[in-house]
Enzyme design. Structure first.
Site, PDB file in Angstrom:
ATOM      1  N   ASN A 150      -7.214 -63.782 -15.847  1.00 42.11           N
ATOM      2  CA  ASN A 150      -6.630 -63.786 -17.163  1.00 42.11           C
ATOM      3  C   ASN A 150      -6.929 -62.593 -18.112  1.00 42.11           C
ATOM      4  OD1 ASN A 150      -9.104 -65.270 -17.354  1.00 42.11           O
ATOM      5  ND2 ASN A 150      -8.567 -65.988 -19.202  1.00 42.11           N
ATOM      6  N   THR A 230     -12.775 -75.059  -8.634  1.00 43.85           N
ATOM      7  CA  THR A 230     -13.136 -73.866  -7.735  1.00 43.85           C
ATOM      8  C   THR A 230     -14.834 -73.872  -8.107  1.00 43.85           C
ATOM      9  OG1 THR A 230     -11.460 -72.578  -8.353  1.00 43.85           O
ATOM     10  CG2 THR A 230     -13.158 -71.538  -7.206  1.00 43.85           C
ATOM     11  N   GLU A 248     -18.691 -70.587 -15.497  1.00 41.17           N
ATOM     12  CA  GLU A 248     -17.652 -70.623 -16.773  1.00 41.17           C
ATOM     13  C   GLU A 248     -16.340 -71.081 -16.415  1.00 41.17           C
ATOM     14  OE1 GLU A 248     -18.906 -70.122 -19.797  1.00 41.17           O
ATOM     15  OE2 GLU A 248     -20.958 -69.146 -19.083  1.00 41.17           O
ATOM     16  N   CYS A 282      -9.076 -69.032 -21.946  1.00 43.26           N
ATOM     17  CA  CYS A 282      -9.835 -70.346 -21.691  1.00 43.26           C
ATOM     18  C   CYS A 282     -10.014 -70.909 -23.164  1.00 43.26           C
ATOM     19  CB  CYS A 282     -11.042 -70.112 -20.665  1.00 43.26           C
ATOM     20  SG  CYS A 282     -12.290 -68.744 -21.512  1.00 43.26           S
ATOM     21  N   GLU A 460     -23.500 -67.108 -20.830  1.00 41.98           N
ATOM     22  CA  GLU A 460     -23.557 -65.683 -20.848  1.00 41.98           C
ATOM     23  C   GLU A 460     -23.916 -65.183 -22.252  1.00 41.98           C
ATOM     24  OE1 GLU A 460     -19.843 -65.245 -19.150  1.00 41.98           O
ATOM     25  OE2 GLU A 460     -20.567 -65.130 -17.209  1.00 41.98           O
TER      26      GLU A 460
HETATM   27  P1  NDP Z   1      -9.797 -69.890  -9.910  1.00 44.41           P
HETATM   28  O1  NDP Z   1     -10.831 -70.824  -9.937  1.00 44.41           O
HETATM   29  O2  NDP Z   1      -8.607 -70.044  -9.106  1.00 44.41           O
HETATM   30  O3  NDP Z   1     -10.351 -68.713  -9.291  1.00 44.41           O
HETATM   31  C1  NDP Z   1     -11.326 -67.749 -10.038  1.00 44.41           C
HETATM   32  C2  NDP Z   1     -12.001 -66.633  -8.982  1.00 44.41           C
HETATM   33  O4  NDP Z   1     -12.666 -67.247  -7.932  1.00 44.41           O
HETATM   34  C3  NDP Z   1     -10.991 -65.852  -8.409  1.00 44.41           C
HETATM   35  O5  NDP Z   1     -11.497 -64.548  -8.146  1.00 44.41           O
HETATM   36  C4  NDP Z   1     -10.602 -66.627  -7.062  1.00 44.41           C
HETATM   37  O6  NDP Z   1     -10.226 -65.766  -6.049  1.00 44.41           O
HETATM   38  C5  NDP Z   1     -12.222 -66.999  -6.724  1.00 44.41           C
HETATM   39  N1  NDP Z   1     -12.337 -68.296  -5.693  1.00 44.41           N
HETATM   40  C6  NDP Z   1     -11.519 -68.978  -5.527  1.00 44.41           C
HETATM   41  N2  NDP Z   1     -11.841 -69.939  -4.198  1.00 44.41           N
HETATM   42  C7  NDP Z   1     -13.052 -69.495  -4.318  1.00 44.41           C
HETATM   43  C8  NDP Z   1     -14.060 -69.811  -3.194  1.00 44.41           C
HETATM   44  N3  NDP Z   1     -13.848 -71.058  -2.512  1.00 44.41           N
HETATM   45  N4  NDP Z   1     -15.324 -69.137  -3.073  1.00 44.41           N
HETATM   46  C9  NDP Z   1     -15.531 -68.160  -4.111  1.00 44.41           C
HETATM   47  N5  NDP Z   1     -14.367 -67.592  -5.014  1.00 44.41           N
HETATM   48  C10 NDP Z   1     -13.368 -68.425  -5.222  1.00 44.41           C
HETATM   49  O7  NDP Z   1      -9.589 -69.577 -11.293  1.00 44.41           O
HETATM   50  P2  NDP Z   1      -8.154 -68.548 -11.891  1.00 44.41           P
HETATM   51  O8  NDP Z   1      -8.365 -67.345 -11.330  1.00 44.41           O
HETATM   52  O9  NDP Z   1      -6.913 -69.220 -11.607  1.00 44.41           O
HETATM   53  O10 NDP Z   1      -8.412 -68.392 -13.525  1.00 44.41           O
HETATM   54  C11 NDP Z   1      -8.165 -69.512 -14.533  1.00 44.41           C
HETATM   55  C12 NDP Z   1      -9.120 -70.595 -14.871  1.00 44.41           C
HETATM   56  O11 NDP Z   1     -10.309 -69.590 -15.177  1.00 44.41           O
HETATM   57  C13 NDP Z   1      -8.828 -71.419 -15.724  1.00 44.41           C
HETATM   58  O12 NDP Z   1      -9.471 -72.801 -15.461  1.00 44.41           O
HETATM   59  C14 NDP Z   1      -9.546 -70.958 -17.073  1.00 44.41           C
HETATM   60  O13 NDP Z   1     -10.051 -71.886 -17.916  1.00 44.41           O
HETATM   61  C15 NDP Z   1     -10.897 -70.154 -16.507  1.00 44.41           C
HETATM   62  N6  NDP Z   1     -11.495 -69.553 -17.221  1.00 44.41           N
HETATM   63  C16 NDP Z   1     -12.597 -69.732 -17.594  1.00 44.41           C
HETATM   64  C17 NDP Z   1     -13.267 -68.908 -18.832  1.00 44.41           C
HETATM   65  C18 NDP Z   1     -14.553 -69.192 -19.337  1.00 44.41           C
HETATM   66  O14 NDP Z   1     -15.469 -68.314 -19.684  1.00 44.41           O
HETATM   67  N7  NDP Z   1     -15.083 -70.465 -19.434  1.00 44.41           N
HETATM   68  C19 NDP Z   1     -12.854 -67.874 -19.088  1.00 44.41           C
HETATM   69  C20 NDP Z   1     -11.256 -67.407 -18.276  1.00 44.41           C
HETATM   70  C21 NDP Z   1     -10.960 -68.249 -17.668  1.00 44.41           C
HETATM   71  P3  NDP Z   1      -8.661 -65.840  -5.999  1.00 44.41           P
HETATM   72  O15 NDP Z   1      -7.939 -65.886  -7.052  1.00 44.41           O
HETATM   73  O16 NDP Z   1      -8.605 -64.126  -5.380  1.00 44.41           O
HETATM   74  O17 NDP Z   1      -8.275 -66.482  -4.795  1.00 44.41           O
END
Ligand code: NDP
Length: 479
Positions: A150, A230, A248, A282, A460
């Site tokens: 995002n 995740t 996070e 988020c 963080e």
């Molecule tokens: P995901 O959890 O799907 O993915 C996040 C990252 O983790 C991606 O790089 C993804 O790879 C990777 N990933 C997925 N599965 C694994 C695994 N088994 N092992 C290691 N890495 C893995 O989240 P999104 O990318 O869909 O992002 C949206 C989410 O992030 C929302 O829930 C949002 O709220 C949260 N978010 C939280 C924030 C915070 O500060 N708390 C800030 C911004 C977003 P890939 O996508 O390449 O498959």
């Protein structure tokens, strides 16, 4: 445009020569390919990081700081190029990438380049025992950084900058959906003189490339931002190896509006906190609770303002809402709009896909406001992460506090009021890592950032990040 892994300061194809399509969300077309990296690529990145660690961890703070600040300056010099790349990869308006994403990525490097020169540890004199204790803050070694789609470069650098400032070497993976600016960052790091192997970037799927990082025996800490499911999976894999973890995760943040607020300021900020970045932040306030006495007025004014938002191609200056990040994500958000209808929510505006002339296959959706009959419905309890907000009235502080805290998440909360007692009481009692009062998304990088409950573990930001990326060792000397 094909992108490559950045390992030991060089660009490499994936070892198995396997590639994944990279989509442009504004037109739905494939515009390049990214490595589908395997365990072997992650191992190569780890070896490069491990080799760089002895020298980097002994590099003076002044020199580390100089390199980080140089990276920051180069990002600023390349603002237009990076903003265009971010917008094309993610679907967000270029204007937003230019005003927020890229400047913030530059600030991350500048901030931690400065912070590391001010980071100090404690000393404790054991009076009467003739002993002195001092605490060393030593870098961990090779650490893993995994980020979502995002705020691609913004969140990627929010992890990398403190990790390397503290003397660690990094194996990092951006989201496979938005890898482009992370790829371009490699060039900048070389130009800034970052020694080879200090930062290594591997591209690929979470379930393979990401998985290889989290289960690597010798990657000692994982800083992760992404979805709650995740995060839970990562915790399960990493805990038996006793890795340090910063998670996070998701949010479902309340935006609580009292009748005594500064109305116009609240209204324009609420439009932003609902729909900035297509609602894919988020921290967006996706559950809006409005004091009953101003509910009808707010409903009318808010809907009128939301209807004025222009959904358009991300490159256009007058676009307020760009494309959603991917086809599957668009489908997920649409599904929630259907769920809201089933749960007797009223769609006050939006709810439909938008077709942009010349970009008919792009992933565009109208900003959507749903009036919900109660707080228990799924659209009020589950994270949607798109341009969809719900509104409903409340009658008392206690009632709204109870609803605000009822979700499983606890990332942020926004409160609009001019009543001091209420501000103090509610700020204390809201279950969230961040409470904004009469503002939203105002960030001071020194402050702790993170969530409670299912929104994460750890903080963080500022020295918290430098503490996470170091191990404390106490030395006790008797004299
Ligand atoms: P995901 O959890 O799907 O993915 C996040 C990252 O983790 C991606 O790089 C993804 O790879 C990777 N990933 C997925 N599965 C694994 C695994 N088994 N092992 C290691 N890495 C893995 O989240 P999104 O990318 O869909 O992002 C949206 C989410 O992030 C929302 O829930 C949002 O709220 C949260 N978010 C939280 C924030 C915070 O500060 N708390 C800030 C911004 C977003 P890939 O996508 O390449 O498959």
């Amino acid at each position: 445009m094909n992108i490559q892994n950045y390992i030991n300061g060089n660009f490499h194809n994936p070892t198995n020569d396997d590639w994944i399509d990279n989509y442009n969300p504004s037109n739905g077309e494939v515009y390049g390919q990214i490595p589908n990296s395997t365990k072997e690529d992650v191992e190569n990145a780890y070896i490069a990081a491990k080799s760089a660690f002895p020298s980097w961890s002994q590099t003076t703070l002044e020199e580390r700081s100089r390199i980080l600040i140089k990276i920051s300056e180069l990002l600023e010099e390349n603002l237009q190029r990076f903003a265009e790349a971010e917008s094309k990869d993610n679907g967000k308006p270029i204007s937003l990438a230019k005003a927020v994403d890229i400047p913030r990525a530059a600030s991350n490097f500048r901030f931690f380049g400065n912070a590391i020169t001010q980071f100090a540890s404690e000393s404790h004199e054991s009076i009467g025992l003739q002993a002195i204790n001092y605490t060393l803050r030593q870098p961990i070694g090779v650490v893993g950084c995994i980020s979502p789609w995002n705020l691609p470069l913004y969140l990627f650098t929010w992890k990398i900058a403190p990790a390397i400032a503290a003397g660690n070497c990094v194996v990092a993976k951006p989201s496979e959906v938005t890898p482009m600016t992370a790829y371009l960052l490699g060039e900048i790091c070389n130009e800034a003189g970052l020694p080879k192997g200090v930062l290594n970037i591997v591209h690929g799927l979470g379930t393979t490339t990401g998985q290889a990082i989290i289960e690597h025996q010798d990657i000692k800490a994982i800083s992760f931002t992404g979805g709650t499911a995740t995060g839970a999976h990562i915790a399960k894999v990493a805990a038996p190896m006793f890795k340090k973890l910063s998670l996070e995760l998701g949010g479902k943040n309340p935006n609580i509006i009292f009748a005594d607020c500064d109305y116009e300021d609240m209204l324009s900020t609420t439009v932003r906190s609902s729909f900035a970045n297509q609602g894919q932040i988020c921290l967006c306030g996706s559950r809006i609770f409005v004091e009953a006495s101003i509910y009808e007025k707010f409903k009318k004014d808010f809907v009128e303002k939301v209807k004025q938002l222009k959904v358009g191609h991300p490159s256009k200056d007058d676009t307020n809402i760009g494309a959603l990040v991917s086809k599957p994500h668009l489908e997920k958000v649409k599904e929630y709009i259907a769920i809201a209808k089933d749960e007797h929510g009223s769609i006050l505006c939006g709810g439909n896909e938008v077709t942009i002339e010349g970009f008919e296959n792009g992933y565009y959706l109208e900003p959507t406001v749903i009036e919900v009959p109660n707080d228990d419905c799924r659209v009020n309890q589950e994270e949607i992460f798109g341009p969809v907000v719900t509104i409903m009235p409340f009658n008392s502080e206690d009632e709204v506090l109870q609803m605000a805290n009822k979700v499983k998440y606890g990332l942020s909360a926004t409160l609009w009021t001019n009543n001091l007692k209420r501000t103090m009481k509610m700020s204390n009692e809201l279950q969230a890592g961040i409470v904004w009062v009469n503002t939203w998304m105002m960030r001071d990088l020194r402050t702790p950032f993170g969530g409670v409950k299912a929104s994460g573990v750890g903080r963080e930001g500022g020295f918290e990040a430098l503490r996470f990326f170091t191990e404390a060792k106490n030395v006790c000397i008797k004299y």
